[in-house]
Scaffold this motif. Structure first.
Motif, PDB file in Angstrom:
ATOM      1  N   LEU A 257       0.781  -1.316  -0.038  1.00  0.00           N
ATOM      2  CA  LEU A 257       0.106   0.069   0.151  1.00  0.00           C
ATOM      3  C   LEU A 257       0.863   1.278   0.047  1.00  0.00           C
ATOM      4  O   LEU A 257       0.564   2.363  -0.507  1.00  0.00           O
ATOM      5  CB  LEU A 257      -0.795   0.058   1.086  1.00  0.00           C
ATOM      6  N   GLU A 258       1.967   0.974   0.505  1.00  0.00           N
ATOM      7  CA  GLU A 258       2.978   2.318   0.520  1.00  0.00           C
ATOM      8  C   GLU A 258       3.449   2.555  -0.782  1.00  0.00           C
ATOM      9  O   GLU A 258       3.822   3.379  -1.213  1.00  0.00           O
ATOM     10  CB  GLU A 258       4.012   2.112   1.874  1.00  0.00           C
ATOM     11  N   SER A 259       3.798   1.341  -1.286  1.00  0.00           N
ATOM     12  CA  SER A 259       4.630   1.487  -2.651  1.00  0.00           C
ATOM     13  C   SER A 259       3.625   2.083  -3.736  1.00  0.00           C
ATOM     14  O   SER A 259       4.031   2.685  -4.679  1.00  0.00           O
ATOM     15  CB  SER A 259       5.047  -0.042  -3.035  1.00  0.00           C
ATOM     16  N   ILE A 260       2.323   1.855  -3.732  1.00  0.00           N
ATOM     17  CA  ILE A 260       1.417   2.571  -4.603  1.00  0.00           C
ATOM     18  C   ILE A 260       1.053   3.823  -4.349  1.00  0.00           C
ATOM     19  O   ILE A 260      -0.045   4.526  -4.587  1.00  0.00           O
ATOM     20  CB  ILE A 260       0.128   1.634  -4.995  1.00  0.00           C
ATOM     21  N   HIS A 261       1.499   4.472  -3.163  1.00  0.00           N
ATOM     22  CA  HIS A 261       1.310   5.690  -2.529  1.00  0.00           C
ATOM     23  C   HIS A 261      -0.252   5.958  -2.440  1.00  0.00           C
ATOM     24  O   HIS A 261      -0.848   7.075  -2.663  1.00  0.00           O
ATOM     25  CB  HIS A 261       1.834   6.704  -3.544  1.00  0.00           C
ATOM     26  N   TRP A 262      -0.828   5.064  -1.645  1.00  0.00           N
ATOM     27  CA  TRP A 262      -2.450   5.004  -1.331  1.00  0.00           C
ATOM     28  C   TRP A 262      -2.394   6.442  -0.330  1.00  0.00           C
ATOM     29  O   TRP A 262      -1.634   6.263   0.664  1.00  0.00           O
ATOM     30  CB  TRP A 262      -2.793   3.697  -0.689  1.00  0.00           C
ATOM     31  N   ASN A 263      -3.521   7.090  -0.454  1.00  0.00           N
ATOM     32  CA  ASN A 263      -3.527   8.202   0.512  1.00  0.00           C
ATOM     33  C   ASN A 263      -4.165   7.921   1.889  1.00  0.00           C
ATOM     34  O   ASN A 263      -4.389   8.971   2.601  1.00  0.00           O
ATOM     35  CB  ASN A 263      -4.237   9.733  -0.046  1.00  0.00           C
ATOM     36  N   LYS A 264      -4.572   6.635   2.198  1.00  0.00           N
ATOM     37  CA  LYS A 264      -4.979   6.262   3.335  1.00  0.00           C
ATOM     38  C   LYS A 264      -6.352   6.831   3.675  1.00  0.00           C
ATOM     39  O   LYS A 264      -6.774   7.221   4.637  1.00  0.00           O
ATOM     40  CB  LYS A 264      -4.015   6.373   4.583  1.00  0.00           C
ATOM     41  N   GLN A 265      -7.338   7.043   2.665  1.00  0.00           N
ATOM     42  CA  GLN A 265      -8.433   7.392   2.556  1.00  0.00           C
ATOM     43  C   GLN A 265      -9.244   6.719   1.718  1.00  0.00           C
ATOM     44  O   GLN A 265      -9.008   5.979   0.914  1.00  0.00           O
ATOM     45  CB  GLN A 265      -8.563   9.081   2.068  1.00  0.00           C
ATOM     46  N   PRO A 266     -10.405   6.277   2.088  1.00  0.00           N
ATOM     47  CA  PRO A 266     -11.375   5.792   1.435  1.00  0.00           C
ATOM     48  C   PRO A 266     -11.619   6.163  -0.125  1.00  0.00           C
ATOM     49  O   PRO A 266     -11.663   7.300  -0.194  1.00  0.00           O
ATOM     50  CB  PRO A 266     -12.940   5.557   2.042  1.00  0.00           C
ATOM     51  N   PRO A 267     -11.918   5.166  -0.905  1.00  0.00           N
ATOM     52  CA  PRO A 267     -11.952   3.746  -0.649  1.00  0.00           C
ATOM     53  C   PRO A 267     -10.713   3.153  -0.664  1.00  0.00           C
ATOM     54  O   PRO A 267      -9.654   3.581  -1.277  1.00  0.00           O
ATOM     55  CB  PRO A 267     -12.636   3.426  -1.933  1.00  0.00           C
ATOM     56  N   ALA A 268     -10.542   1.989  -0.135  1.00  0.00           N
ATOM     57  CA  ALA A 268      -9.419   1.223   0.124  1.00  0.00           C
ATOM     58  C   ALA A 268      -9.099   0.502  -1.269  1.00  0.00           C
ATOM     59  O   ALA A 268     -10.052  -0.043  -1.952  1.00  0.00           O
ATOM     60  CB  ALA A 268      -9.230   0.425   1.351  1.00  0.00           C
ATOM     61  N   PRO A 269      -7.773   0.309  -1.615  1.00  0.00           N
ATOM     62  CA  PRO A 269      -7.683  -0.327  -2.818  1.00  0.00           C
ATOM     63  C   PRO A 269      -7.784  -1.740  -2.714  1.00  0.00           C
ATOM     64  O   PRO A 269      -7.576  -2.377  -1.691  1.00  0.00           O
ATOM     65  CB  PRO A 269      -6.150   0.070  -3.090  1.00  0.00           C
ATOM     66  N   VAL A 270      -8.116  -2.433  -3.955  1.00  0.00           N
ATOM     67  CA  VAL A 270      -8.202  -3.925  -4.084  1.00  0.00           C
ATOM     68  C   VAL A 270      -6.627  -4.390  -4.162  1.00  0.00           C
ATOM     69  O   VAL A 270      -5.902  -3.990  -4.935  1.00  0.00           O
ATOM     70  CB  VAL A 270      -8.848  -4.294  -5.209  1.00  0.00           C
ATOM     71  N   LEU A 271      -6.282  -5.444  -3.325  1.00  0.00           N
ATOM     72  CA  LEU A 271      -5.104  -5.930  -3.541  1.00  0.00           C
ATOM     73  C   LEU A 271      -5.147  -6.941  -4.860  1.00  0.00           C
ATOM     74  O   LEU A 271      -5.828  -7.673  -5.120  1.00  0.00           O
ATOM     75  CB  LEU A 271      -5.123  -6.788  -2.285  1.00  0.00           C
ATOM     76  N   PRO A 272      -3.688  -6.811  -5.509  1.00  0.00           N
ATOM     77  CA  PRO A 272      -3.525  -7.727  -6.443  1.00  0.00           C
ATOM     78  C   PRO A 272      -3.306  -9.123  -6.098  1.00  0.00           C
ATOM     79  O   PRO A 272      -3.003  -9.399  -4.689  1.00  0.00           O
ATOM     80  CB  PRO A 272      -2.350  -7.400  -7.146  1.00  0.00           C
ATOM     81  N   GLY A 273      -3.369 -10.291  -6.690  1.00  0.00           N
ATOM     82  CA  GLY A 273      -3.517 -11.734  -6.609  1.00  0.00           C
ATOM     83  C   GLY A 273      -2.092 -12.116  -5.870  1.00  0.00           C
ATOM     84  O   GLY A 273      -2.260 -12.655  -4.787  1.00  0.00           O
ATOM     85  N   ASP A 274      -0.982 -11.534  -6.230  1.00  0.00           N
ATOM     86  CA  ASP A 274       0.195 -12.107  -5.665  1.00  0.00           C
ATOM     87  C   ASP A 274       0.488 -11.351  -4.237  1.00  0.00           C
ATOM     88  O   ASP A 274       0.922 -12.339  -3.433  1.00  0.00           O
ATOM     89  CB  ASP A 274       1.527 -11.736  -6.461  1.00  0.00           C
ATOM     90  N   VAL A 275      -0.014 -10.273  -3.842  1.00  0.00           N
ATOM     91  CA  VAL A 275      -0.136  -9.682  -2.396  1.00  0.00           C
ATOM     92  C   VAL A 275      -1.038 -10.587  -1.821  1.00  0.00           C
ATOM     93  O   VAL A 275      -0.731 -10.887  -0.581  1.00  0.00           O
ATOM     94  CB  VAL A 275      -0.405  -8.291  -2.612  1.00  0.00           C
ATOM     95  N   ILE A 276      -1.910 -10.818  -2.291  1.00  0.00           N
ATOM     96  CA  ILE A 276      -3.105 -11.745  -1.451  1.00  0.00           C
ATOM     97  C   ILE A 276      -2.495 -13.179  -1.114  1.00  0.00           C
ATOM     98  O   ILE A 276      -2.378 -13.648   0.033  1.00  0.00           O
ATOM     99  CB  ILE A 276      -4.471 -11.930  -2.321  1.00  0.00           C
ATOM    100  N   GLN A 277      -1.796 -13.733  -2.031  1.00  0.00           N
ATOM    101  CA  GLN A 277      -1.371 -15.143  -1.917  1.00  0.00           C
ATOM    102  C   GLN A 277      -0.037 -15.047  -0.765  1.00  0.00           C
ATOM    103  O   GLN A 277      -0.132 -15.906   0.058  1.00  0.00           O
ATOM    104  CB  GLN A 277      -0.917 -15.577  -3.329  1.00  0.00           C
ATOM    105  N   ARG A 278       0.829 -14.103  -1.076  1.00  0.00           N
ATOM    106  CA  ARG A 278       2.124 -14.149  -0.036  1.00  0.00           C
ATOM    107  C   ARG A 278       1.352 -13.728   1.474  1.00  0.00           C
ATOM    108  O   ARG A 278       2.037 -14.356   2.335  1.00  0.00           O
ATOM    109  CB  ARG A 278       2.788 -12.870  -0.699  1.00  0.00           C
ATOM    110  N   THR A 279       0.569 -12.936   1.391  1.00  0.00           N
ATOM    111  CA  THR A 279      -0.156 -12.748   2.691  1.00  0.00           C
ATOM    112  C   THR A 279      -0.631 -13.752   3.396  1.00  0.00           C
ATOM    113  O   THR A 279      -0.390 -14.103   4.622  1.00  0.00           O
ATOM    114  CB  THR A 279      -1.046 -11.416   2.726  1.00  0.00           C
ATOM    115  N   SER A 280      -1.564 -14.446   2.685  1.00  0.00           N
ATOM    116  CA  SER A 280      -1.926 -15.700   3.201  1.00  0.00           C
ATOM    117  C   SER A 280      -1.081 -16.761   3.546  1.00  0.00           C
ATOM    118  O   SER A 280      -1.120 -17.349   4.417  1.00  0.00           O
ATOM    119  CB  SER A 280      -3.020 -16.402   2.128  1.00  0.00           C
ATOM    120  N   GLU A 281       0.166 -16.855   2.592  1.00  0.00           N
ATOM    121  CA  GLU A 281       1.446 -17.765   3.039  1.00  0.00           C
ATOM    122  C   GLU A 281       1.959 -17.228   4.493  1.00  0.00           C
ATOM    123  O   GLU A 281       2.206 -18.057   5.124  1.00  0.00           O
ATOM    124  CB  GLU A 281       2.088 -17.749   1.976  1.00  0.00           C
ATOM    125  N   LYS A 282       1.998 -15.966   4.560  1.00  0.00           N
ATOM    126  CA  LYS A 282       2.697 -15.641   5.889  1.00  0.00           C
ATOM    127  C   LYS A 282       1.889 -15.880   7.229  1.00  0.00           C
ATOM    128  O   LYS A 282       2.289 -16.419   8.073  1.00  0.00           O
ATOM    129  CB  LYS A 282       2.753 -14.180   5.601  1.00  0.00           C
TER     130      LYS A 282
END
Length: 295
Positions: A257-282
């Motif tokens: 989220l920091e890398s895409i420079h989200w302004n931390k205001q709604p709406p929150a961004p949708v996560l890409p598949g690789d980020v979802i998978q890696r987080t689930s693995e963690k």
């Protein structure tokens, strides 16, 4: 396999409360707590669930409750849907593996945090004035340095936004001096037991937060316990003080989220598949390493 659960839907059973991650249902004298796969970051629930996250939170909590039961009673009753009131049985597919039947408890209005290392909000506080929650620490500490002994750093519970670190004296003024001392001592005792165990599994517990409440007249440990959502777990093999550490939690999502420079205001961004998978693995890796078995 079921799709990741974003919100439970138990038909006519009314929801008692819905948090960022958990859905809670009334069950007579008990509650049924369901850990969903929702993930919050920077105070917002993201629109993308993380597969198996809720199962990890529940199963890891059950593991720790068993390991800590000789130190403090807890609110746990059963994790078998067969033991739940009959109206819950038709929803077994949503409940099995990610829910607990628990005693109702009147919760204490203070987050009980133990820190063994200088990190997160504690590091930010230390950089300001050399203290964390009013506790003066040695000069010259680096980010992620280990403290000579763990400290109790309470926080206020925030319904939205970040919890706020407070001093022990402020906590005592909220809940009473005797109770504040009791939960402080329990928090540190639990942390030490958990840290000693985790070290044997190659994990450092940098900090963690507990919640306590009263089930009748008995003080009990409640809610989630020593999960990647309530704790910082660091791999001991790669520990190197002087900066942030890799961790078994949602830091991977925060970094994205920091890398895409989200302004931390709604709406929150949708996560890409690789980020979802890696987080689930963690999350699954944290469970496997700590318990010695796969989820």
């Amino acid at each position: 396999m079921l799709d990741p659960i974003f919100e439970t839907n138990l038909g006519d059973i009314p929801i008692h409360a819905r948090g960022k991650v958990r859905d809670i249902y009334a069950a007579g004298d008990f509650l049924v707590i369901v850990a969903s796969d929702r993930l919050s970051a920077f105070d917002y629930v993201l629109p993308t669930p993380i597969p198996d996250k809720g199962r990890v939170l529940t199963q890891l909590t059950l593991f720790w409750l068993g390991l800590l039961s000789d130190i403090v009673p807890n609110h746990f009753v059963s994790a078998s849907v067969d033991d739940y009131p009959s109206q819950f049985h038709p929803y077994r597919d949503q409940l099995e593996g990610r829910s607990m039947l628990v005693h109702r408890a009147k919760m204490i209005d203070v987050e009980c945090v133990a820190r063994g290392y200088v990190s997160g909000s504690g590091w930010k506080d230390y950089r300001k004035d050399g203290q964390i929650c009013g506790i003066a620490l040695p000069a010259g500490l680096r980010e992620s340095d280990r403290l000579r002994e763990p400290i109790f750093t309470p926080a206020t519970k925030a319904q939205s936004g970040h919890d706020e670190n407070i001093s022990f004296e402020t906590a005592a003024s909220k809940i009473g001096d005797s109770l504040a001392r009791q939960v402080r001592d329990l928090t540190l005792k639990i942390y030490l037991r958990a840290s000693d165990y985790a070290a044997t599994r190659g994990i450092l517990i940098a900090d963690t937060k507990f919640e306590f409440g009263f089930a009748g007249d008995q003080l009990v440990l409640a809610d989630e316990v020593l999960t990647p959502d309530s704790s910082r777990f660091w791999p001991r093999a790669s520990y190197q003080p002087g900066g942030p550490q890799p961790s078994f939690d949602k830091q991977y999502v925060r970094d994205y989220l920091e890398s895409i420079h989200w302004n931390k205001q709604p709406p929150a961004p949708v996560l890409p598949g690789d980020v979802i998978q890696r987080t689930s693995e963690k999350y699954r890796e944290a469970y496997r390493v700590l318990t010695g078995k796969p989820l």
